[in-house]
Design an enzyme around this catalytic site. Structure first.
Site, PDB file in Angstrom:
ATOM      1  N   LYS A  70       6.630  -1.810   1.912  1.00 29.24           N
ATOM      2  CA  LYS A  70       5.262  -1.317   2.424  1.00 29.24           C
ATOM      3  C   LYS A  70       3.883  -2.354   2.380  1.00 29.24           C
ATOM      4  O   LYS A  70       3.044  -2.122   1.763  1.00 29.24           O
ATOM      5  CB  LYS A  70       4.858   0.142   1.858  1.00 29.24           C
ATOM      6  CG  LYS A  70       4.092   1.015   2.884  1.00 29.24           C
ATOM      7  CD  LYS A  70       4.047   2.545   2.337  1.00 29.24           C
ATOM      8  CE  LYS A  70       3.024   3.398   3.302  1.00 29.24           C
ATOM      9  NZ  LYS A  70       3.069   3.478   4.868  1.00 29.24           N
ATOM     10  N   TYR A  93       0.820  -1.071  -0.193  1.00 26.74           N
ATOM     11  CA  TYR A  93      -0.118   0.005  -0.086  1.00 26.74           C
ATOM     12  C   TYR A  93       0.818   1.286  -0.126  1.00 26.74           C
ATOM     13  O   TYR A  93       1.883   1.241   0.311  1.00 26.74           O
ATOM     14  CB  TYR A  93      -0.904  -0.115   1.100  1.00 26.74           C
ATOM     15  CG  TYR A  93      -0.234   0.252   2.433  1.00 26.74           C
ATOM     16  CD1 TYR A  93       0.391  -0.617   3.169  1.00 26.74           C
ATOM     17  CD2 TYR A  93      -0.368   1.514   3.077  1.00 26.74           C
ATOM     18  CE1 TYR A  93       1.119  -0.186   4.632  1.00 26.74           C
ATOM     19  CE2 TYR A  93       0.177   1.855   4.424  1.00 26.74           C
ATOM     20  CZ  TYR A  93       0.804   1.014   4.908  1.00 26.74           C
ATOM     21  OH  TYR A  93       1.456   1.315   6.209  1.00 26.74           O
ATOM     22  N   ARG A 143       8.042   4.113  -4.946  1.00 28.04           N
ATOM     23  CA  ARG A 143       8.138   3.192  -3.716  1.00 28.04           C
ATOM     24  C   ARG A 143       7.058   2.168  -3.828  1.00 28.04           C
ATOM     25  O   ARG A 143       7.315   1.041  -3.545  1.00 28.04           O
ATOM     26  CB  ARG A 143       7.961   4.058  -2.266  1.00 28.04           C
ATOM     27  CG  ARG A 143       8.220   3.112  -1.222  1.00 28.04           C
ATOM     28  CD  ARG A 143       8.238   3.863   0.223  1.00 28.04           C
ATOM     29  NE  ARG A 143       6.616   4.463   0.357  1.00 28.04           N
ATOM     30  CZ  ARG A 143       6.443   5.299   1.502  1.00 28.04           C
ATOM     31  NH1 ARG A 143       7.537   5.579   2.381  1.00 28.04           N
ATOM     32  NH2 ARG A 143       5.252   5.699   1.418  1.00 28.04           N
ATOM     33  N   HIS A 180      -1.147 -20.903   0.241  1.00 23.18           N
ATOM     34  CA  HIS A 180       0.000 -20.040   0.414  1.00 23.18           C
ATOM     35  C   HIS A 180       0.851 -19.515  -0.902  1.00 23.18           C
ATOM     36  O   HIS A 180       1.102 -18.426  -1.083  1.00 23.18           O
ATOM     37  CB  HIS A 180       1.051 -20.393   1.273  1.00 23.18           C
ATOM     38  CG  HIS A 180       0.592 -20.510   2.787  1.00 23.18           C
ATOM     39  ND1 HIS A 180      -0.582 -21.385   3.203  1.00 23.18           N
ATOM     40  CD2 HIS A 180       0.796 -19.891   3.938  1.00 23.18           C
ATOM     41  CE1 HIS A 180      -0.826 -21.236   4.447  1.00 23.18           C
ATOM     42  NE2 HIS A 180       0.037 -20.288   4.890  1.00 23.18           N
TER      43      HIS A 180
HETATM   44  N1  PDD Z   1       2.896   5.314   7.527  1.00 24.23           N
HETATM   45  N2  PDD Z   1       7.571   3.881   8.715  1.00 24.23           N
HETATM   46  C1  PDD Z   1       6.344   3.139   8.924  1.00 24.23           C
HETATM   47  C2  PDD Z   1       6.536   2.068   9.811  1.00 24.23           C
HETATM   48  C3  PDD Z   1       5.191   3.841   8.538  1.00 24.23           C
HETATM   49  O1  PDD Z   1       4.143   3.118   8.569  1.00 24.23           O
HETATM   50  C4  PDD Z   1       5.111   5.170   8.090  1.00 24.23           C
HETATM   51  C5  PDD Z   1       4.064   5.973   7.422  1.00 24.23           C
HETATM   52  C6  PDD Z   1       6.438   5.831   8.108  1.00 24.23           C
HETATM   53  C7  PDD Z   1       6.489   6.992   7.039  1.00 24.23           C
HETATM   54  O2  PDD Z   1       6.797   7.181   5.891  1.00 24.23           O
HETATM   55  P1  PDD Z   1       6.193   8.226   4.990  1.00 24.23           P
HETATM   56  O3  PDD Z   1       6.916   9.623   5.233  1.00 24.23           O
HETATM   57  O4  PDD Z   1       6.453   7.840   3.535  1.00 24.23           O
HETATM   58  O5  PDD Z   1       4.562   8.474   5.122  1.00 24.23           O
HETATM   59  C8  PDD Z   1       7.550   5.173   8.307  1.00 24.23           C
HETATM   60  C9  PDD Z   1       1.638   5.496   6.946  1.00 24.23           C
HETATM   61  C10 PDD Z   1       1.399   6.889   7.249  1.00 24.23           C
HETATM   62  C11 PDD Z   1       0.472   4.817   7.316  1.00 24.23           C
HETATM   63  O6  PDD Z   1       0.762   3.557   7.299  1.00 24.23           O
HETATM   64  O7  PDD Z   1      -0.499   5.317   7.615  1.00 24.23           O
END
Ligand code: PDD
Length: 284
Positions: free
Chosen positions: A144, A30, A49, A99
């Site tokens: 992510k 995501y 990303r 899986h």
């Molecule tokens: N999360 N590290 C983790 C584990 C995160 O889930 C996030 C962001 C970040 C910061 O990344 P960025 O600056 O690209 O948002 C670092 C988002 C906001 C979420 O899961 O809602």
């Protein structure tokens, strides 16, 4: 309106199969993208990303960047509010539960928009509290992935103790927060943990370092020990939805003076200015 597999529909009407591999296995990735004055912030970087996350889980990107940009534009236009945040998710689609990857994959693509409510002035002035915990996640935190159970449990620890975020320590070093990146300031030097498979390469993290470069705020990309964290003059967290926030209490103890520091104040102001230039279509 949300976007689901080719259609723009009200969220109440959106349906996916219980056999979706996102639901069954958390098999998907995501992105979260902030939108200021109807403009997506750092869209190219978020799409880059997303591509890296898809590559890491061997899932073909269903759209080109131009197609994604068009969908993003449509979602922004079909939702109210100047400032929004977009959540976009791609899963390995619907298949009998096994899986191993299905032979034929039709990914499920979902985009929604929510109102972006950035931190209030009061929070920025007072700062927020954080706790620490052992980083017990897997070692591909650079992906992510939607399978966020460890992050969910770690974040809940913060909520249960009345704090805003949980800062994670792995083998004596700071990695990141449960849903944010973390910076430390020591002796006026901004310290950033190096990107690795142990943390998400934050888009906001990159913006902070670009701002530091541009405005000659001294910084170093270096492993941050638990000692450095606990004796920091300032601690900051960054994310697409929280922007930049000062942490003024760590495990119940004051960080530095217990008030947001100078480096935070500068970065915060430059970040706000940068948002305005972005809205006008200028660059950093
Ligand atoms: N999360 N590290 C983790 C584990 C995160 O889930 C996030 C962001 C970040 C910061 O990344 P960025 O600056 O690209 O948002 C670092 C988002 C906001 C979420 O899961 O809602």
């Amino acid at each position: 309106m949300i976007y689901l597999n080719g259609s723009f529909i009200p969220i109440e009407d959106a349906r996916i199969s219980v056999l979706d591999r996102g639901f069954i296995f958390g098999d998907g990735v995501y992105e979260v993208i902030p939108v200021y004055s109807h403009r997506p912030f750092r869209l190219t970087e978020h799409l880059h990303r997303l591509q890296k996350s898809l590559d890491a889980i061997q899932l073909k990107n269903p759209y080109t960047d131009i197609e994604w940009a068009k969908l993003v534009e449509q979602i922004i236009a079909s939702n109210e509010g100047d400032d929004q945040y977009l959540y976009m998710q791609v899963t390995r689609g619907v298949a009998p539960r096994d899986h191993a990857f299905p032979k034929v994959v039709t990914p499920t693509v979902f985009i929604m928009s929510s109102p972006l409510v950035v931190a209030s002035k009061e929070l920025i002035v007072a700062g927020v509290s954080a706790i620490t915990a052992n980083d017990n996640r897997w070692i591909r935190c650079d992906i992510k992935a939607i399978s966020l159970l460890p992050n969910v449990l770690l974040r809940q620890m913060a909520v249960d103790s009345g704090a805003t975020e949980t800062l994670l320590l792995r083998e004596g070093f700071l990695t990141e927060g449960s849903a944010s990146n973390v910076f430390v300031v020591k002796d006026k030097l901004l310290l950033a943990p190096p990107k690795s498979h142990l943390m998400l390469p934050g888009i906001t993290y990159d913006v902070v370092l670009e701002i530091a470069d541009k405005h000659q705020i001294p910084y170093e990309i270096i492993e941050i020990s638990e000692y450095d964290l606990r004796t920091a003059d300032e601690i900051l967290l960054t994310s697409s939805t929280k922007e930049i926030m000062p942490i003024t209490l760590l495990d119940g103890k004051k960080v530095g003076s217990g008030k947001p520091g100078n480096v935070f104040a500068q970065l915060y102001q430059y970040y706000q200015n940068y948002k305005v230039t972005i809205m006008r279509g200028e660059s950093l």
